[in-house]
Design an enzyme around this catalytic site. Structure first.
Site, PDB file in Angstrom:
ATOM      1  N   LEU A 220      -3.588   5.620 -11.171  1.00 12.63           N
ATOM      2  CA  LEU A 220      -3.969   4.245 -10.871  1.00 12.63           C
ATOM      3  C   LEU A 220      -5.080   4.191  -9.835  1.00 12.63           C
ATOM      4  CD1 LEU A 220      -3.606   1.183 -11.038  1.00 12.63           C
ATOM      5  CD2 LEU A 220      -1.721   1.406  -9.391  1.00 12.63           C
TER       6      LEU A 220
ATOM      7  N   ASP B 107      -3.890  12.775   4.919  1.00 15.28           N
ATOM      8  CA  ASP B 107      -2.507  12.390   4.670  1.00 15.28           C
ATOM      9  C   ASP B 107      -2.299  11.065   5.393  1.00 15.28           C
ATOM     10  OD1 ASP B 107       0.230  11.958   4.684  1.00 15.28           O
ATOM     11  OD2 ASP B 107       0.759  14.021   5.216  1.00 15.28           O
ATOM     12  N   VAL B 108      -2.148   9.989   4.645  1.00 17.10           N
ATOM     13  CA  VAL B 108      -2.133   8.663   5.269  1.00 17.10           C
ATOM     14  C   VAL B 108      -0.842   8.379   6.031  1.00 17.10           C
ATOM     15  CG1 VAL B 108      -3.866   7.586   3.796  1.00 17.10           C
ATOM     16  CG2 VAL B 108      -1.480   7.659   3.026  1.00 17.10           C
TER      17      VAL B 108
ATOM     18  N   TYR C  41      12.517   4.390  -3.942  1.00 19.61           N
ATOM     19  CA  TYR C  41      11.188   3.850  -4.237  1.00 19.61           C
ATOM     20  C   TYR C  41      11.177   2.329  -4.154  1.00 19.61           C
ATOM     21  CZ  TYR C  41       7.127   2.554  -7.090  1.00 19.61           C
ATOM     22  OH  TYR C  41       5.965   1.982  -7.549  1.00 19.61           O
TER      23      TYR C  41
ATOM     24  N   LYS D 101       9.134  -0.210  -1.463  1.00 21.00           N
ATOM     25  CA  LYS D 101       8.149  -1.198  -1.901  1.00 21.00           C
ATOM     26  C   LYS D 101       8.549  -2.614  -1.476  1.00 21.00           C
ATOM     27  CE  LYS D 101       5.089   1.403  -3.968  1.00 21.00           C
ATOM     28  NZ  LYS D 101       3.706   1.520  -3.434  1.00 21.00           N
TER      29      LYS D 101
END
Length: 254
Positions: free
Chosen positions: A17, A61-62, A160, A164
């Site tokens: 994406l 690496d955020v 996950y 989110k």
């Protein structure tokens, strides 16, 4: 600010994406930072294909604040101006495989922690690093990538989905805090996309079932999803902030 004037950071932009989002911005003549952690070859190949004056691949690496600060410094040095737009797309290691998912009786907190760091901690880091530049310009666009699973947990990916959902809360509190600075913060939430690396393990029959359940009778593609990201970065969304737009072909109505 028009899209062709923007400098856009796409985290996790080297593949899947993220790469579709990068290409969509580049098609509008925006300048793009293709951030990657492990996918160096793919990120550099993508940036090279777009041209050095339009794109650069930068590793970080955020989830690491120091690396994010260095990322923003390198991006500003390369393009000669601050980042105007941040797309928080990077995904902690995850595979959408319902058969192999961790069930409620065995999932560990470490799994939640990994996803929370990837969704919430990373967004905090990129936002904080972007703020000085955005405030100096009086303009900023932050778009976080979410999921329709917390509205329709057709497959209960506990870690996950929880992460989110937390990212949506952060989206809305940041929108309230940063609006006076001319910075909007929104989320685009998709269902299963056909196809990314994360969804590659999904059986065809699951894709077919989802397609049959949507008004459009098909599964959303990464390119279609990227269109909605462009909207939130564009002038046409200038009065929109703190929102979550579900882009899944009409599967989820709320």
């Amino acid at each position: 600010m028009q899209l062709d004037k923007q400098i856009v950071l796409v985290t996790g932009g080297g593949r899947g994406l993220g790469a579709a989002i990068v290409r969509s911005f580049a098609a509008q003549n925006a300048r793009v930072i293709v951030n990657y952690r492990n996918s160096r070859e793919a990120a550099e190949e993508l940036a090279t294909s777009l041209g050095a004056d339009r794109a650069v691949a930068l590793r970080a690496d955020v989830t690491d604040a120091g690396q994010v600060a260095a990322l923003f410094s390198a991006a500003e040095e390369h393009f000669g101006s601050p980042v105007t737009t941040v797309i928080n797309n990077a995904l902690a290691d995850f595979s959408f495989n319902g058969d192999a998912r961790d069930k409620a009786d065995v999932i560990t907190w470490d799994a939640f922690d990994s996803q929370l760091r990837g969704s919430v901690k990373a967004t905090l880091h990129t936002t904080q690093a972007a703020l000085p530049g955005m405030r100096s310009l009086g303009f900023g666009r932050i778009v976080n990538i979410g999921t329709n699973l917390f509205q329709n947990p057709v497959v209960p990916y506990h870690d996950y989905t929880a992460a989110k959902a937390a990212a949506l809360s952060l989206t809305r509190t940041l929108a309230a805090d940063l609006g006076p600075d001319g910075i909007t913060v929104n989320m685009v939430s998709g269902g299963l996309l056909r196809t990314t690396d994360a969804s590659a393990a999904t059986p065809d029959e699951v894709f077919d079932l989802i397609a049959a359940s949507t008004p459009l009778q098909r599964v959303t593609t990464p390119d279609e999803f990227a269109d909605a990201v462009l909207f939130f970065a564009s002038p046409w969304s200038r009065a929109v902030t703190g929102q979550n737009l579900v882009v899944d072909g009409g599967l989820v109505k709320d």
